[in-house]
Design a protein around this motif. Structure first.
Motif, short mmCIF file in Angstrom:
data_model
loop_
_atom_site.label_atom_id
_atom_site.label_comp_id
_atom_site.label_asym_id
_atom_site.label_seq_id
_atom_site.Cartn_x
_atom_site.Cartn_y
_atom_site.Cartn_z
N PRO A 152 -3.87 -7.26 21.00
CA PRO A 152 -4.71 -6.95 22.17
C PRO A 152 -5.10 -5.48 22.25
N PHE A 153 -4.18 -4.60 21.84
CA PHE A 153 -4.47 -3.17 21.85
C PHE A 153 -5.59 -2.85 20.87
N ALA A 154 -5.54 -3.47 19.69
CA ALA A 154 -6.59 -3.26 18.69
C ALA A 154 -7.93 -3.81 19.17
N LEU A 155 -7.90 -4.94 19.85
CA LEU A 155 -9.13 -5.56 20.33
C LEU A 155 -9.74 -4.78 21.49
N GLU A 156 -8.91 -4.25 22.38
CA GLU A 156 -9.42 -3.58 23.57
C GLU A 156 -9.90 -2.17 23.30
N PHE A 157 -9.11 -1.38 22.58
CA PHE A 157 -9.42 0.03 22.43
C PHE A 157 -9.98 0.40 21.06
N GLY A 158 -9.77 -0.47 20.07
CA GLY A 158 -10.24 -0.14 18.73
C GLY A 158 -9.50 1.01 18.10
N ASN A 159 -8.33 1.40 18.67
CA ASN A 159 -7.59 2.54 18.11
C ASN A 159 -7.02 2.25 16.74
N ILE A 160 -6.62 1.00 16.51
CA ILE A 160 -6.09 0.63 15.20
C ILE A 160 -7.27 0.20 14.35
N ASN A 161 -8.20 1.12 14.17
CA ASN A 161 -9.46 0.77 13.50
C ASN A 161 -9.64 1.52 12.19
N SER A 162 -8.60 2.18 11.71
CA SER A 162 -8.71 2.96 10.48
C SER A 162 -7.66 2.49 9.49
N LEU A 163 -8.02 2.54 8.21
CA LEU A 163 -7.06 2.25 7.15
C LEU A 163 -6.28 3.50 6.76
N ALA A 164 -6.82 4.66 7.10
CA ALA A 164 -6.42 5.92 6.47
C ALA A 164 -4.96 6.31 6.67
N SER A 165 -4.41 6.10 7.83
CA SER A 165 -3.08 6.63 8.12
C SER A 165 -1.99 5.56 8.04
N ASN A 166 -2.30 4.44 7.40
CA ASN A 166 -1.39 3.30 7.38
C ASN A 166 -0.87 3.01 5.97
N LEU A 167 0.19 2.21 5.91
CA LEU A 167 0.75 1.76 4.65
C LEU A 167 0.82 0.24 4.70
N TYR A 168 0.25 -0.42 3.67
CA TYR A 168 0.14 -1.88 3.64
C TYR A 168 0.93 -2.46 2.47
N CYS A 169 1.51 -3.63 2.67
CA CYS A 169 2.21 -4.33 1.60
C CYS A 169 1.17 -5.00 0.69
N ASP A 242 -14.39 -13.44 18.72
CA ASP A 242 -13.92 -14.42 17.73
C ASP A 242 -12.43 -14.24 17.45
N TYR A 243 -12.01 -12.97 17.26
CA TYR A 243 -10.59 -12.71 17.00
C TYR A 243 -9.76 -12.99 18.24
N ALA A 244 -10.28 -12.68 19.41
CA ALA A 244 -9.54 -12.97 20.64
C ALA A 244 -9.30 -14.47 20.78
N ASN A 245 -10.29 -15.26 20.42
CA ASN A 245 -10.10 -16.72 20.42
C ASN A 245 -9.01 -17.14 19.45
N TYR A 246 -9.05 -16.54 18.26
CA TYR A 246 -8.05 -16.88 17.23
C TYR A 246 -6.64 -16.53 17.71
N PHE A 247 -6.51 -15.33 18.30
CA PHE A 247 -5.19 -14.86 18.73
C PHE A 247 -4.82 -15.33 20.14
N LYS A 248 -5.70 -16.16 20.73
CA LYS A 248 -5.47 -16.67 22.10
C LYS A 248 -5.32 -15.52 23.10
N SER A 249 -6.23 -14.56 22.99
CA SER A 249 -6.24 -13.41 23.88
C SER A 249 -7.46 -13.47 24.78
N ASN A 250 -7.60 -12.51 25.67
CA ASN A 250 -8.74 -12.43 26.59
C ASN A 250 -10.02 -12.16 25.80
N ILE A 251 -10.99 -13.08 25.86
CA ILE A 251 -12.19 -12.96 25.03
C ILE A 251 -13.09 -11.81 25.48
N TYR A 252 -12.86 -11.26 26.66
CA TYR A 252 -13.68 -10.14 27.14
C TYR A 252 -12.99 -8.80 26.93
#
Length: 335
Positions: A152-169, A242-252
Motif C-alpha cells: 500500500p505504501f508503494a501504491l500510495e506514495f510511489g516512494n518504493i519506485n526506484s531500483l537503484a538503492s535496493n538489493l534483489y535475489c 490494477d495492482y491494488a485489485n491484485y493485492f486487495k487494496s484500496n483501488i483509489y
C-alpha cells in the motif's frame, strides 16, 4: 567463485560521469561482485571508457547493444548475470564504499529476499539532500506485512519506485521471470518492484543512505512533453488500480500521486514558450476534465495532502476548473 552481487549499469552517453560511477563500484569493500556495463548505443566515448575499465578489472563485463532504452539494457544485464543478488546503478550516479558489504550482511543474516535503503539526492549545486524513505518506521517485513504495509505504501506514495538503492535475489527474479517492461518509459522501476513484491516472503529496510543520485540529469522521467499527463498520470493511476485489485487494496490509493503529477503538468504547461495562451488553456482544461482525475479527486483523503494540493483538489471536487487555471496561470505568468 560465484559473485555475491551482479551490479548492472545501463549506459547511454554518460561519459561525463561514468568514471566516477565505475570507480565507486571497483572500490567497494565487498570485492566478490561482478560489474555488468551495458552500453545502450552511446554515441559519445562511454563504450571506450567501459572497455578501458574491463581491460584492467576481470570482474567487469561489457555488453554492447543498439539503442533500445534503459529497461532493455537492464534486462540484458539480468540475462547475463550470475550473482546471488542483483543491484542496479545508473551510469551518472555513484555509491558509498560499504554499500554492498552492509546490505549483503543484512540480506544473508536475516535471510530476506529484498533489502531497501535510502537515496541521497545531489542537486545541481552539488549539495547533498538526505532523502529517507518516508514513513517506514520498522526494519523487517514478513509476507503479511509486505502485503499490508509495504505494498500500500508503494501504491500510495510511489516512494518504493526506484531500483537503484535496493538489493534483489536473482533466483527470485529468474524463477518468476520478472523483467522490466520495455514498452513503457515512466514507472518501469515501480512496476518491477511491485512484481517483485508479489513473490517476496521477507524484506528488510535499512535506514542508511548509500546511493548518490544526481538530480536534474535528463531522463525519461524528468522530461516534460505532450504525453506526460497521459503516461505519468493516467496510465500510472490505472496501473496502480490494477495492482491494488491484485493485492486487495484500496483501488483509489494512487489518487494523491496522480494529483501531484497533474500539478506538475499544469505548471509545465504554464511555463511553455512554444504554444500560445489558448493552446495552454485548452490543454490544461483537458487535463482537469479527465474522468480518471476526477474519480481520483473524489476518492482521495484530502487531509493527507499538502496545502497546495488540498486547495486544488477542493476546486476540482466542486468543478471550479477555471479557478485552478487562474491560480496556476497567475502564479506562473501564463499570460
Amino acid at each position: 567463485m560465484q559473485p555475491l552481487v551482479s551490479v548492472i549499469v545501463p549506459i547511454y552517453n554518460a561519459e561525463k560521469y561514468l568514471k566516477e560511477c565505475i570507480n565507486s563500484l571497483i572500490s567497494q569493500s565487498e570485492k566478490n561482485i561482478e560489474i555488468i556495463l551495458v552500453n545502450d548505443g552511446s554515441t559519445d566515448n562511454s563504450l571506450n571508457i567501459a572497455y578501458e575499465y574491463a581491460n584492467k578489472d576481470p570482474r567487469i563485463k561489457v555488453l554492447n547493444q543498439e539503442n533500445a532504452g534503459p529497461s532493455e539494457a537492464r534486462n540484458n544485464g539480468i540475462d547475463h548475470s550470475c550473482g546471488n543478488y542483483l543491484s542496479f546503478i545508473d551510469a551518472d550516479d555513484w555509491i558509498e564504499q560499504n554499500m554492498y558489504k552492509e546490505m549483503l550482511a543484512c540480506a544473508m543474516n536475516k535471510e530476506v529476499d529484498l533489502v531497501l535503503s535510502n537515496i541521497k539526492l545531489i542537486n545541481k549545486d552539488n549539495q547533498i539532500v538526505h532523502a529517507p524513505i518516508k514513513e517506514i518506521n520498522k526494519s523487517i517485513f514478513n509476507k503479511s506485512e509486505i502485503l499490508n504495509e509495504l505494498v500500500p505504501f508503494a501504491l500510495e506514495f510511489g516512494n518504493i519506485n526506484s531500483l537503484a538503492s535496493n538489493l534483489y535475489c536473482r533466483e527470485l527474479v529468474d524463477s518468476n521471470n520478472i523483467r522490466l517492461n520495455v514498452d513503457i518509459f515512466y514507472g518501469e522501476d515501480w512496476i518491477f518492484n511491485l512484481e517483485y513484491l508479489k513473490h517476496s516472503k521477507c524484506a528488510l529496510y535499512m535506514d542508511k543512505s548509500f546511493y548518490n543520485y544526481r538530480r536534474g540529469i535528463d531522463s525519461s522521467s524528468s522530461k516534460y512533453n505532450d504525453k506526460t499527463f497521459e503516461t505519468n498520470g493516467v496510465i500510472i493511476y490505472r496501473t496502480s488500480q490494477d495492482y491494488a485489485n491484485y493485492f486487495k487494496s484500496n483501488i483509489y490509493i494512487g489518487g494523491a500521486n496522480f494529483l501531484n503529477v497533474t500539478i506538475h503538468c499544469i505548471i509545465c504547461e504554464c511555463r511553455r514558450h512554444d504554444i500560445g495562451f489558448r493552446d495552454k488553456l485548452s490543454r490544461i482544461m483537458s487535463m482537469l476534465n479527465n474522468p480518471k482525475l476526477n474519480e481520483a479527486v473524489k476518492n482521495t483523503n484530502l487531509k493527507k495532502l499538502p496545502y497546495k494540493n488540498k486547495v486544488m483538489a477542493m476546486l476540482l471536487k466542486y468543478r471550479l476548473n477555471w479557478l485552478v487555471c487562474g491560480y496556476f496561470g497567475i502564479k506562473n505568468f501564463l499570460m
